[in-house]
Design a protein around this motif. Structure first.
Motif, short mmCIF file in Angstrom:
data_model
loop_
_atom_site.label_atom_id
_atom_site.label_comp_id
_atom_site.label_asym_id
_atom_site.label_seq_id
_atom_site.Cartn_x
_atom_site.Cartn_y
_atom_site.Cartn_z
N ASN A 89 -1.84 -25.79 47.53
CA ASN A 89 -1.53 -26.32 48.74
C ASN A 89 -0.60 -25.33 49.61
O ASN A 89 0.51 -25.06 49.02
CB ASN A 89 -1.15 -27.73 48.85
CG ASN A 89 -2.04 -28.63 48.34
OD1 ASN A 89 -3.42 -28.40 48.55
ND2 ASN A 89 -1.47 -29.72 47.74
N GLU B 102 -4.88 -18.73 53.07
CA GLU B 102 -6.35 -19.10 52.65
C GLU B 102 -7.17 -18.46 53.86
O GLU B 102 -8.32 -17.62 53.46
CB GLU B 102 -6.70 -20.69 52.79
CG GLU B 102 -8.06 -20.75 52.69
CD GLU B 102 -8.45 -22.23 52.41
OE1 GLU B 102 -9.60 -22.61 51.90
OE2 GLU B 102 -7.56 -23.20 52.60
N LYS C 235 -0.21 -19.30 45.88
CA LYS C 235 0.27 -20.62 46.73
C LYS C 235 1.16 -19.83 47.61
O LYS C 235 2.25 -19.36 47.40
CB LYS C 235 0.88 -21.70 46.06
CG LYS C 235 1.30 -22.82 46.81
CD LYS C 235 1.93 -23.88 45.95
CE LYS C 235 2.50 -25.00 46.95
NZ LYS C 235 3.61 -25.97 46.20
N HIS D 111 -9.40 -25.04 45.29
CA HIS D 111 -8.28 -25.94 45.78
C HIS D 111 -7.67 -26.68 44.72
O HIS D 111 -8.25 -27.34 44.08
CB HIS D 111 -8.58 -26.62 46.93
CG HIS D 111 -9.18 -25.86 48.27
ND1 HIS D 111 -10.37 -25.34 48.46
CD2 HIS D 111 -8.33 -25.24 48.95
CE1 HIS D 111 -10.36 -24.72 49.50
NE2 HIS D 111 -9.06 -24.37 49.89
#
Length: 294
Positions: free
Chosen positions: A39, A45, A10, A60
Motif C-alpha cells: 500500500n 503505482e 512500497k 497488491h
C-alpha cells in the motif's frame, strides 16, 4: 526458455528508489516481470503503469507492520513476488539495483546454457555498491550474491539478500550457483540525503529500531571506499544527474569501531593473499566462463 523477473516495492518514489530504471533495465531479458506492491502513499503505482509493458504484472499486497524482526517483512514480500513467477528461471532485482545493457545478452545466454544442467540452481552477480556519491563504491559488505534462482526447486527467501534451498522440509542450504556474467549496480546509498532520511523514518520499525537522524554519508571509514572506474548503465543517466547525492565529505573525526578494524584486517588479508573473502550466500560450482571480480 522463460525468464521471470520479480521485485517488491512500497512508496518507492517517496523513498528515492530508482525503481523505474531498475525494472526497465531487466525487462529485455525477462518474459514476465512480477511486482509485489505494498500500500503506497505516493505515485509509485502510477509510475509503474507508465512503463506500459505487457510483461509487467502487479500484485497488491499488505505489509505486516507487526513483523519487526530483522527486516523479515522484506523476505515475506520477496517471496510473494517470487511465488507468482512462472518462468524456468526467476531473476530478483531490488528497487535500487540496475543491470547494465552491455551485459544482458551474456546473462540471458548463461541461463540458456545451463537450463538443462540440474546441478546449476542459481546465478550470482558481482556488485557495485555505490556509496556517498556515484563515482565511488564501498567494499566492506557482500560483493557477490545470487540473484537468479531455478524456479523448479524448493526454495524460500527468509531475507531480502539470499535464497535457501529446501532439500528436506526442516533443513535448508544456500543454492549451488555459477556466475551470471554480469554485475548488479546498487544505488541505494547514493540517493539524496533527504530521501535516505525518509527511508530511515519509514522502514526502521521493521528492524525494531527507532528512526535516527541522517546527516549524510560521511560517517564511514574511508578505507573501505574505492573509486568507481567503470561505466554506469545508460538508463541511469538522468537519475544520476537529477536525483543522486553528489555532496560527500568523510567525517574527519570518525572513530573506528571494532567492526571497522575487523574489516580493515580482512582487506589487508585480501591484498596479501590475492583472494576475495566477503560472505557468500551460495556454493560456487565454478562452471561459468564469466568468473570475474567486480
Amino acid at each position: 526458455m522463460k525468464v521471470s523477473g520479480f521485485t517488491f516495492l512500497k512508496n518507492g518514489a517517496t523513498l528515492g528508489y530508482p525503481f523505474v530504471e531498475s525494472i526497465r533495465s531487466a525487462l529485455p531479458i525477462c518474459d514476465e516481470f512480477i511486482i509485489a506492491l505494498g500500500n503506497c502513499d505516493d505515485n509509485t503505482e502510477a509510475l509503474l503503469k507508465e512503463i506500459n509493458d505487457p510483461k509487467i504484472r502487479i500484485i497488491h499486497t499488505t505489509w505486516n507492520d507487526k513483523m519487526q524482526d530483522r527486516g523479515y517483512v522484506y523476505g515475506q514480500q520477496k517471496m510473494i513476488a517470487h511465488f507468482n513467477c512462472t518462468g524456468d528461471w526467476a531473476l530478483y532485482i531490488e528497487g535500487d539495483e540496475v543491470l547494465h545493457e552491455d551485459e544482458l545478452s551474456t546473462i540471458r545466454g548463461n541461463m540458456e546454457k545451463f537450463l538443462d544442467d540440474p546441478e546449476v540452481e542459481a546465478f550470482y552477480f558481482d556488485f557495485y555498491h555505490f556509496y556517498g556519491r556515484p563515482d565511488q563504491v564501498g567494499i566492506s559488505g557482500y560483493r557477490r550474491a545470487p540473484r537468479i534462482i531455478r524456479n523448479s526447486i524448493r526454495s524460500i527467501a527468509p531475507d531480502g539478500l539470499f535464497f535457501v534451498v529446501l532439500d528436506k522440509n526442516k533443513q535448508g542450504r544456500y543454492p549451488k550457483a555459477v556466475h551470471a556474467g554480469g554485475n548488479v549496480y546498487h544505488y541505494g546509498h547514493v540517493r539524496n540525503v533527504s530521501k535516505m532520511q525518509e527511508k530511515i523514518n519509514q522502514v526502521s520499525k521493521y528492524w525494531d529500531h527507532k528512526p535516527a537522524p541522517f546527516p549524510g554519508y560521511g560517517d564511514i571509514d574511508s578505507a573501505v571506499l574505492r573509486p568507481f572506474k567503470g561505466k554506469h548503465p545508460a538508463i541511469m543517466q538522468d537519475w544520476l544527474e537529477n536525483e543522486a547525492e553528489w555532496d560527500f565529505t568523510p567525517d574527519p573525526n570518525y572513530k573506528l569501531s571494532k567492526r571497522d578494524k575487523k574489516v580493515r584486517l580482512k582487506l589487508k588479508l585480501e591484498d596479501l593473499l590475492s583472494v576475495e573473502i566477503s560472505k557468500k550466500h551460495y556454493t560456487d560450482l565454478k562452471k561459468s566462463d564469466n568468473q570475474h571480480k567486480a
